[in-house]
Scaffold this active site. Sequence first.
Site, PDB file in Angstrom:
ATOM      1  N   LYS A  28      98.880  29.315  60.332  1.00 39.88           N
ATOM      2  CA  LYS A  28      98.982  30.775  60.192  1.00 39.88           C
ATOM      3  C   LYS A  28      99.160  31.417  61.572  1.00 39.88           C
ATOM      4  CE  LYS A  28      96.294  30.790  55.933  1.00 39.88           C
ATOM      5  NZ  LYS A  28      95.034  31.022  55.217  1.00 39.88           N
ATOM      6  N   GLN A  68      88.833  32.399  56.660  1.00 43.15           N
ATOM      7  CA  GLN A  68      89.329  31.217  55.940  1.00 43.15           C
ATOM      8  C   GLN A  68      88.270  30.713  54.967  1.00 43.15           C
ATOM      9  OE1 GLN A  68      92.459  30.159  56.098  1.00 43.15           O
ATOM     10  NE2 GLN A  68      92.147  28.453  54.708  1.00 43.15           N
ATOM     11  N   ASP A  98      94.098  39.434  53.165  1.00 41.91           N
ATOM     12  CA  ASP A  98      94.089  38.381  52.142  1.00 41.91           C
ATOM     13  C   ASP A  98      93.928  38.983  50.740  1.00 41.91           C
ATOM     14  OD1 ASP A  98      94.471  35.676  52.667  1.00 41.91           O
ATOM     15  OD2 ASP A  98      92.518  35.463  53.650  1.00 41.91           O
TER      16      ASP A  98
HETATM   17  N1  GUN Z   1      91.696  29.009  51.457  1.00 42.87           N
HETATM   18  C1  GUN Z   1      92.677  28.525  50.653  1.00 42.87           C
HETATM   19  N2  GUN Z   1      93.678  29.434  50.542  1.00 42.87           N
HETATM   20  C2  GUN Z   1      93.318  30.489  51.286  1.00 42.87           C
HETATM   21  C3  GUN Z   1      93.936  31.741  51.562  1.00 42.87           C
HETATM   22  O1  GUN Z   1      95.040  32.083  51.088  1.00 42.87           O
HETATM   23  N3  GUN Z   1      93.241  32.569  52.402  1.00 42.87           N
HETATM   24  C4  GUN Z   1      92.024  32.238  52.905  1.00 42.87           C
HETATM   25  N4  GUN Z   1      91.422  33.123  53.690  1.00 42.87           N
HETATM   26  N5  GUN Z   1      91.423  31.096  52.659  1.00 42.87           N
HETATM   27  C5  GUN Z   1      92.065  30.228  51.856  1.00 42.87           C
END
Ligand code: GUN
Length: 298
Positions: free
Chosen positions: A54, A98, A121
Amino acid sequence: MTAKIIKGKPVADRMQAGITEATAQIEAKYGFRPGLATVLVGDNPASHQYVRMKRNRCKEVGIESFGHELPADATQEAVEGLVRKLGADPEVNGILVQLPLPGHLDEEAVLSAIPLHKDVDGFHPVNIGRLAMKGRKPLFVPCTPAGAILLLEEAGATFEGAEAVVLGRSNIVGLPAALLLIHRNATVTVCHSRTKNLPEVCRKADILIAAVGRAEMVKADWVKPGAYVIDVGSNQVEDPGSAKGYKWVGDVAFDEVKEVAGAITPSPGGVGPMTIAGLLQNTLRAAEIAIERGEIPA
Ligand code: GUN
């Protein structure tokens, strides 16, 4: 019949080109770059890998990324304190915590500490609540299900009156995907581990979204001929023939299902690239919201 293959990368690349242009315009006009803060707690290798990807993609489109790491035994106060500090930082437009967090932490309390206008998110309970309610609009929609819907649109799927089946009810994918389909006037069935007659239920679907985390679970005889099949799964399986000894497969048995479906995403190479593109898009939108709020960094 062989299905149309819906690849995510060309769509994600197109989105990224637009985001790169928009971030350059913001920098030229307002003198700052959109900023994303990532919060990573603990040492889950997959989470580290996702956050690294990311942050790399942020760099590619001109978004500033601020990485924060906390140890696996970080306290609730420490994590919430960091999130609140980032919430007050004008250089940070979006905050990504995350998931999953280590088990001792209260995930809902951490996500609730993110200011709504920085919740890129779309996991804040209020954003999810608004997504769930008729006539309300969340500021941000979770990136993976939004990417799945975008790919369906790209492939020409009709939502209105379609039978849609979502396999999986996770907060991150299955549940928001079902809500997005309802908003588009599909008739939605959400399946999970207790669902009876799973193959039969799936066979009704004009649109089938698989997000359960079970390698190649969806077989050809689970799929209605001509259906749109979106595979959100990403599972590591043994592959003694390869140098690494493993490979990645989706929740759908791609080789056999592509002979039945009308259109299908591969995994890897389908929804995956769309998740990060969606995050970048949401971060750009968060920067635009900051500008609208007059919160421009000095
Ligand atoms: N863990 C698995 N997918 C995601 C996501 O799209 N965002 C976040 N913050 N954690 C995740």
